[in-house]
Design a protein around this motif. Structure first.
Motif, mmCIF file in Angstrom:
data_model
loop_
_atom_site.group_PDB
_atom_site.id
_atom_site.type_symbol
_atom_site.label_atom_id
_atom_site.label_comp_id
_atom_site.label_asym_id
_atom_site.label_seq_id
_atom_site.Cartn_x
_atom_site.Cartn_y
_atom_site.Cartn_z
ATOM 1 N N ILE A 171 9.311 -4.991 -5.177
ATOM 2 C CA ILE A 171 10.184 -4.050 -4.478
ATOM 3 C C ILE A 171 11.259 -3.516 -5.417
ATOM 4 O O ILE A 171 11.538 -2.309 -5.439
ATOM 5 C CB ILE A 171 10.797 -4.721 -3.230
ATOM 6 C CG1 ILE A 171 9.696 -4.998 -2.201
ATOM 7 C CG2 ILE A 171 11.901 -3.852 -2.625
ATOM 8 C CD1 ILE A 171 10.123 -5.932 -1.095
ATOM 9 N N ASP A 172 11.856 -4.388 -6.209
ATOM 10 C CA ASP A 172 12.873 -3.963 -7.165
ATOM 11 C C ASP A 172 12.297 -2.950 -8.154
ATOM 12 O O ASP A 172 12.918 -1.915 -8.445
ATOM 13 C CB ASP A 172 13.441 -5.173 -7.904
ATOM 14 C CG ASP A 172 14.563 -4.813 -8.840
ATOM 15 O OD1 ASP A 172 15.591 -4.274 -8.350
ATOM 16 O OD2 ASP A 172 14.428 -5.047 -10.058
ATOM 17 N N ASP B 40 0.834 -1.195 0.000
ATOM 18 C CA ASP B 40 0.000 0.000 0.000
ATOM 19 C C ASP B 40 0.876 1.256 0.000
ATOM 20 O O ASP B 40 2.095 1.184 0.123
ATOM 21 C CB ASP B 40 -0.967 -0.002 1.183
ATOM 22 C CG ASP B 40 -0.264 0.019 2.541
ATOM 23 O OD1 ASP B 40 0.993 0.013 2.590
ATOM 24 O OD2 ASP B 40 -0.968 0.037 3.566
ATOM 25 N N HIS B 41 0.240 2.407 -0.152
ATOM 26 C CA HIS B 41 0.977 3.672 -0.266
ATOM 27 C C HIS B 41 1.907 3.901 0.925
ATOM 28 O O HIS B 41 3.073 4.250 0.756
ATOM 29 C CB HIS B 41 -0.008 4.838 -0.414
ATOM 30 C CG HIS B 41 0.653 6.173 -0.498
ATOM 31 N ND1 HIS B 41 1.313 6.592 -1.636
ATOM 32 C CD2 HIS B 41 0.786 7.161 0.410
ATOM 33 C CE1 HIS B 41 1.821 7.792 -1.420
ATOM 34 N NE2 HIS B 41 1.511 8.166 -0.194
ATOM 35 N N LEU C 52 10.720 3.071 1.048
ATOM 36 C CA LEU C 52 11.570 3.869 0.168
ATOM 37 C C LEU C 52 12.261 4.993 0.937
ATOM 38 O O LEU C 52 13.402 5.357 0.633
ATOM 39 C CB LEU C 52 10.777 4.419 -1.013
ATOM 40 C CG LEU C 52 10.247 3.359 -1.985
ATOM 41 C CD1 LEU C 52 9.459 4.020 -3.111
ATOM 42 C CD2 LEU C 52 11.358 2.485 -2.535
ATOM 43 N N ALA C 53 11.610 5.523 1.955
ATOM 44 C CA ALA C 53 12.253 6.545 2.797
ATOM 45 C C ALA C 53 13.461 5.957 3.514
ATOM 46 O O ALA C 53 14.519 6.590 3.600
ATOM 47 C CB ALA C 53 11.256 7.113 3.799
ATOM 48 N N THR D 57 11.706 2.590 -10.250
ATOM 49 C CA THR D 57 10.816 3.591 -10.839
ATOM 50 C C THR D 57 10.472 4.759 -9.918
ATOM 51 O O THR D 57 10.115 5.831 -10.410
ATOM 52 C CB THR D 57 9.500 2.941 -11.319
ATOM 53 O OG1 THR D 57 8.841 2.330 -10.216
ATOM 54 C CG2 THR D 57 9.771 1.916 -12.403
ATOM 55 N N LEU D 58 10.567 4.579 -8.612
ATOM 56 C CA LEU D 58 10.110 5.617 -7.691
ATOM 57 C C LEU D 58 11.233 6.375 -6.991
ATOM 58 O O LEU D 58 10.966 7.353 -6.294
ATOM 59 C CB LEU D 58 9.173 5.012 -6.633
ATOM 60 C CG LEU D 58 7.907 4.352 -7.182
ATOM 61 C CD1 LEU D 58 7.141 3.664 -6.067
ATOM 62 C CD2 LEU D 58 7.039 5.372 -7.909
#
Length: 109
Positions: free
Chosen positions: A90-91, A38-39, A46-47, A96-97
């Motif tokens: 996850i990869d 989820d978001h 990612l943080a 991409t993000l």
């Protein structure tokens, strides 16, 4: 930070994190499970990754529960069912993000 290549880290070394009550630090973070899709799960993971990438690096150990004070409490492991798909997810998110680091240019005379 664990000073060994990933493919050389043993279960005994991960269990030693619990035995010796190793604490999270600027270069070590424990996650009980793979990040949620989820978001909030993606954003938080990612943080953590980018924080390590923008400092001295570090290791995120997935499958270790901490005691809510950041001390390794138990090796819980991760399930194998659907693991390949989760790792690809996850990869893909990392590719991409997360923006690549801006190259540093030396200023001329």
């Amino acid at each position: 930070m664990i000073e060994r290549p990933l493919d050389q880290i043993t279960l005994d070394e991960i269990e030693a994190l619990v035995t010796f009550r190793r604490s999270e630090s600027r270069t070590l973070d424990f996650k009980e499970a793979l990040p949620a899709g989820d978001h909030k799960g993606v954003r938080d993971f990612l943080a953590d990754v980018t924080a390590f990438a923008n400092t001295d690096g570090g290791d995120i150990i997935i499958g270790v529960r901490d005691d809510k004070n950041g001390v390794a409490a138990e090796v819980v492991g991760i399930g194998r069912i659907g693991l390949d798909q989760e790792l690809r997810r996850i990869d893909d998110q990392l590719r991409t993000l997360v923006d690549h680091r801006v190259p540093q240019f030396a200023l001329g005379n």
